[in-house]
Design a protein around this motif. Structure first.
Motif, short mmCIF file in Angstrom:
data_model
loop_
_atom_site.label_atom_id
_atom_site.label_comp_id
_atom_site.label_asym_id
_atom_site.label_seq_id
_atom_site.Cartn_x
_atom_site.Cartn_y
_atom_site.Cartn_z
N THR A 1 82.63 42.46 12.61
CA THR A 1 82.60 43.62 11.72
C THR A 1 82.69 43.20 10.29
OG1 THR A 1 82.37 46.07 13.29
CG2 THR A 1 82.58 45.78 10.83
N HIS A 2 81.68 43.38 9.32
CA HIS A 2 81.82 42.40 8.12
C HIS A 2 81.17 44.09 7.09
CE1 HIS A 2 80.66 39.38 5.32
NE2 HIS A 2 79.98 40.05 4.92
N HIS A 3 82.72 44.12 6.89
CA HIS A 3 82.69 45.37 5.72
C HIS A 3 82.17 44.79 4.15
CE1 HIS A 3 84.82 48.33 7.83
NE2 HIS A 3 85.19 46.84 8.65
N SER A 4 82.39 43.53 4.20
CA SER A 4 81.64 43.62 2.60
C SER A 4 82.19 41.74 2.22
CB SER A 4 81.97 44.14 1.71
OG SER A 4 83.77 43.81 0.78
N ASP A 5 81.44 41.14 1.67
CA ASP A 5 81.09 40.14 0.73
C ASP A 5 82.28 40.29 0.14
OD1 ASP A 5 79.15 39.24 2.26
OD2 ASP A 5 77.89 39.37 1.00
N ILE A 6 83.15 38.77 0.00
CA ILE A 6 84.21 38.64 -1.22
C ILE A 6 83.05 38.34 -2.80
CG2 ILE A 6 86.21 37.49 -2.71
CD1 ILE A 6 86.72 36.92 -0.02
N VAL A 7 83.12 39.11 -3.43
CA VAL A 7 82.36 39.75 -4.93
C VAL A 7 82.99 38.62 -5.81
CG1 VAL A 7 80.47 40.87 -6.58
CG2 VAL A 7 80.73 40.97 -3.70
N ARG A 8 83.57 39.70 -6.54
CA ARG A 8 84.69 39.72 -7.68
C ARG A 8 84.96 38.62 -7.86
NH1 ARG A 8 88.21 43.45 -11.15
NH2 ARG A 8 87.26 43.32 -13.74
N GLN A 9 86.25 38.17 -6.88
CA GLN A 9 86.70 37.23 -7.06
C GLN A 9 86.29 35.24 -7.02
OE1 GLN A 9 87.11 39.69 -4.87
NE2 GLN A 9 88.86 40.21 -5.02
N LYS A 10 86.08 34.69 -8.11
CA LYS A 10 85.27 33.86 -8.00
C LYS A 10 85.75 32.48 -6.63
CE LYS A 10 81.35 35.65 -9.68
NZ LYS A 10 80.13 36.06 -8.51
N LEU A 11 87.20 31.84 -7.94
CA LEU A 11 88.15 31.30 -6.79
C LEU A 11 88.34 31.38 -5.28
CD1 LEU A 11 90.73 30.65 -10.02
CD2 LEU A 11 88.56 28.89 -8.73
N LEU A 12 88.56 32.80 -5.50
CA LEU A 12 88.95 33.36 -3.80
C LEU A 12 88.23 33.19 -2.95
CD1 LEU A 12 91.62 34.68 -1.76
CD2 LEU A 12 90.61 36.78 -2.53
N LYS A 13 86.55 33.41 -3.55
CA LYS A 13 85.66 33.28 -2.30
C LYS A 13 85.64 31.90 -2.29
CE LYS A 13 80.45 34.12 -2.57
NZ LYS A 13 79.48 34.59 -3.50
N HIS A 14 85.31 30.88 -3.03
CA HIS A 14 85.00 29.84 -2.69
C HIS A 14 86.06 28.88 -1.83
CE1 HIS A 14 81.56 29.46 -5.16
NE2 HIS A 14 82.72 29.55 -5.89
N PHE A 15 87.58 29.64 -1.63
CA PHE A 15 88.76 28.87 -0.64
C PHE A 15 88.29 29.44 0.47
CE2 PHE A 15 92.51 30.68 1.36
CZ PHE A 15 93.08 29.75 1.18
N VAL A 16 88.00 30.92 0.46
CA VAL A 16 88.14 31.63 1.67
C VAL A 16 86.52 31.38 2.48
CG1 VAL A 16 87.24 33.99 2.60
CG2 VAL A 16 89.30 33.22 1.30
N ARG A 17 85.24 30.82 1.83
CA ARG A 17 83.64 30.72 2.10
C ARG A 17 84.38 29.61 3.93
NH1 ARG A 17 79.00 32.01 1.32
NH2 ARG A 17 79.99 34.64 0.87
N PRO A 18 84.55 28.38 3.57
CA PRO A 18 84.96 28.04 4.90
C PRO A 18 85.67 28.44 5.81
CG PRO A 18 85.59 26.57 2.58
CD PRO A 18 85.56 28.03 2.20
N LEU A 19 86.64 29.78 5.37
CA LEU A 19 87.43 30.16 7.06
C LEU A 19 86.16 31.05 7.38
CD1 LEU A 19 90.31 30.62 5.15
CD2 LEU A 19 90.13 28.51 6.37
N THR B 1 77.66 46.77 8.38
CA THR B 1 77.18 47.95 8.81
C THR B 1 76.28 48.51 8.47
OG1 THR B 1 79.05 48.20 6.03
CG2 THR B 1 80.35 48.23 8.08
N SER B 2 75.41 47.36 8.01
CA SER B 2 73.76 48.07 7.42
C SER B 2 72.76 46.84 7.42
CB SER B 2 73.48 49.08 5.77
OG SER B 2 73.85 48.30 4.66
N GLY B 3 71.75 46.97 7.88
CA GLY B 3 71.04 46.11 7.54
C GLY B 3 70.82 46.05 5.81
N SER B 4 70.90 47.31 5.26
CA SER B 4 70.56 46.70 3.27
C SER B 4 71.34 45.68 2.93
CB SER B 4 71.06 47.84 3.12
OG SER B 4 69.42 49.04 3.18
N TYR B 5 72.79 45.82 3.34
CA TYR B 5 74.11 44.51 3.08
C TYR B 5 73.72 42.38 3.57
CZ TYR B 5 78.17 42.60 1.08
OH TYR B 5 79.73 42.91 0.43
#
Length: 388
Positions: free
Chosen positions: A126-144, A158-162
């Motif tokens: 279940t994908h609740h949300s993207d990592i949005v604000r934490q830019k460095l964290l986002k780039h670290f986590v994306r390969p994972l 959780t919705s088609g809109s997301y």
């Protein structure tokens, strides 16, 4: 099935509440359900979620028919729980594997543990949300995330809109099955005597109209916008929730000159929460970022008959859950004047509140009941089971 969550109630939070609701619903539908999470409570029982160096113990307990394993952690560093026993536990569980492993993301601690256990399959996320604000964290986590989502048999936004705003989800379009969040609506649809008594105490204690915010005191909840809007409306803003921005938001209220009309309520019991919805003129849900992917507290308010004012967060499910002029009033993000204007409309426009509330109750029952959600997920499990 085994749910792999972040924490589990009494820890507050949207992912935590969803994990509990889904596990309970599936157990009620006859499934054998286990949940594995990190323990958020210190040895003395207090909530140590936001404490960096507080250790927590291992614990085994049950929530009705749901078995819960709370893995102890050593620390919390950069919002990452250091729980070295987690991988070993998953390896042990994999020796007698469930029909489905269900991961709730984002959750870096659990994602790392799952990636180290390559034989965990079939995997549903279940994908609740993207990592949005934490830019460095986002780039670290994306390969994972990419590595893990490649392994998934099915991904449940959780919705088609997301999906429209998520480049991560769009990479796996052939695996997506939107499943809206749900919950046990009965405490909100049919309040207990204790909840109704709490509502009366709210009405007696706080000068009306009462405006309500529910959620953690974190950046994307947009509580600073609510404080600014309060300058333009009468009444009291009651904020249920705790979090790292508590002191900063209190200072903001003082600077705006509204501190005497803000109640930082903190944690609320189940009856107090229902009572707050019953006593309030509206739930204010002024989220400002796609970190807010859904907003389950909107469903609580809808089921309880509390009008919702939400925000048009781009490519988020927030304004889809409660739709503008159908079940809610939706205002632009970070627009305190528009939030205040919507609140004043509810006070002055004849028939508006009753129309929104009636439609909201119907939508909550049809789309967001926990058994509806449970059946939808079980149907997905049936499709992926055996396709390892």
């Amino acid at each position: 099935m085994i749910h792999l969550g972040k924490y589990y109630p009494p820890s507050p939070g949207g992912i935590e509440g969803h994990t509990q609701s889904l596990a309970r619903a599936q157990a009620a539908l006859g499934a054998d359900v286990r949940v594995v999470v990190v323990n958020h409570r210190a040895r003395d029982g207090h909530d140590a979620t936001f404490e960096k160096w507080t250790r927590t113990p291992w614990a085994e307990d049950a929530d009705g028919q749901v078995r819960i394993t709370r893995v102890g952690r050593l620390a919390n560093v950069a919002k990452l729980d250091v729980a070295p026993g987690l991988s070993g536990l998953l390896n042990d569980l994999a020796r007698n594997p469930p029909d489905v492993w269900h991961l709730h993301a984002p959750n870096i601690t659990m994602m790392l543990a799952v990636l180290r256990c390559r034989w965990l399959a079939p995997l549903v996320i279940t994908h609740h949300s993207d990592i949005v604000r934490q830019k460095l964290l986002k780039h670290f986590v994306r390969p994972l995330e990419v590595a893990l989502y490649r392994r998934a048999a099915r991904i449940l936004p959780t919705s088609g809109s997301y999906v429209d705003g998520s480049d991560l989800l769009q990479q796996f379009a052939n695996k997506l099955t939107p499943v809206p969040l749900g919950m046990d609506l009965s405490p909100f649809q049919t309040p207990s005597a204790a909840a109704r008594a709490c509502a009366e105490r709210f009405r007696e204690r706080f000068r009306g109209p009462v405006w309500l915010c529910v959620g953690r005191l974190i950046y994307y909840k947009g509580l600073h916008v609510a404080l600014e809007a309060l300058k333009r409306v009468p009444g009291t803003l009651v904020v249920i929730g705790t979090g790292p921005l508590g002191a900063e938001l209190n200072r903001k209220a003082q600077e705006l000159g509204v501190a005497d009309r803000v109640v930082w309520y903190g944690h609320a019991s189940a009856d107090e929460l229902v009572g707050a919805y019953l006593a309030s003129a509206a739930l204010w849900f002024p989220s400002v970022a796609r970190s807010e992917g859904f907003g389950l507290v909107q469903v609580e308010a809808m089921a309880a008959g509390c009008p919702v004012i939400n925000t048009a967060v781009p490519a988020s499910g927030v304004a889809w859950v409660a739709r503008h002029e159908q079940e809610s009033l939706t205002v632009p993000v970070s627009d305190s004047a528009a939030l205040a204007a919507a609140a004043n409309r509810l006070l002055t426009e004849a028939g508006l509140k009753d129309r929104l509330v009636a439609a909201a109750r119907m939508r909550a029952a049809a789309e967001f009941d926990w058994l509806v959600m449970g059946r939808r997920c079980l149907a997905v499990y049936g499709e992926v089971a055996g396709r390892v």
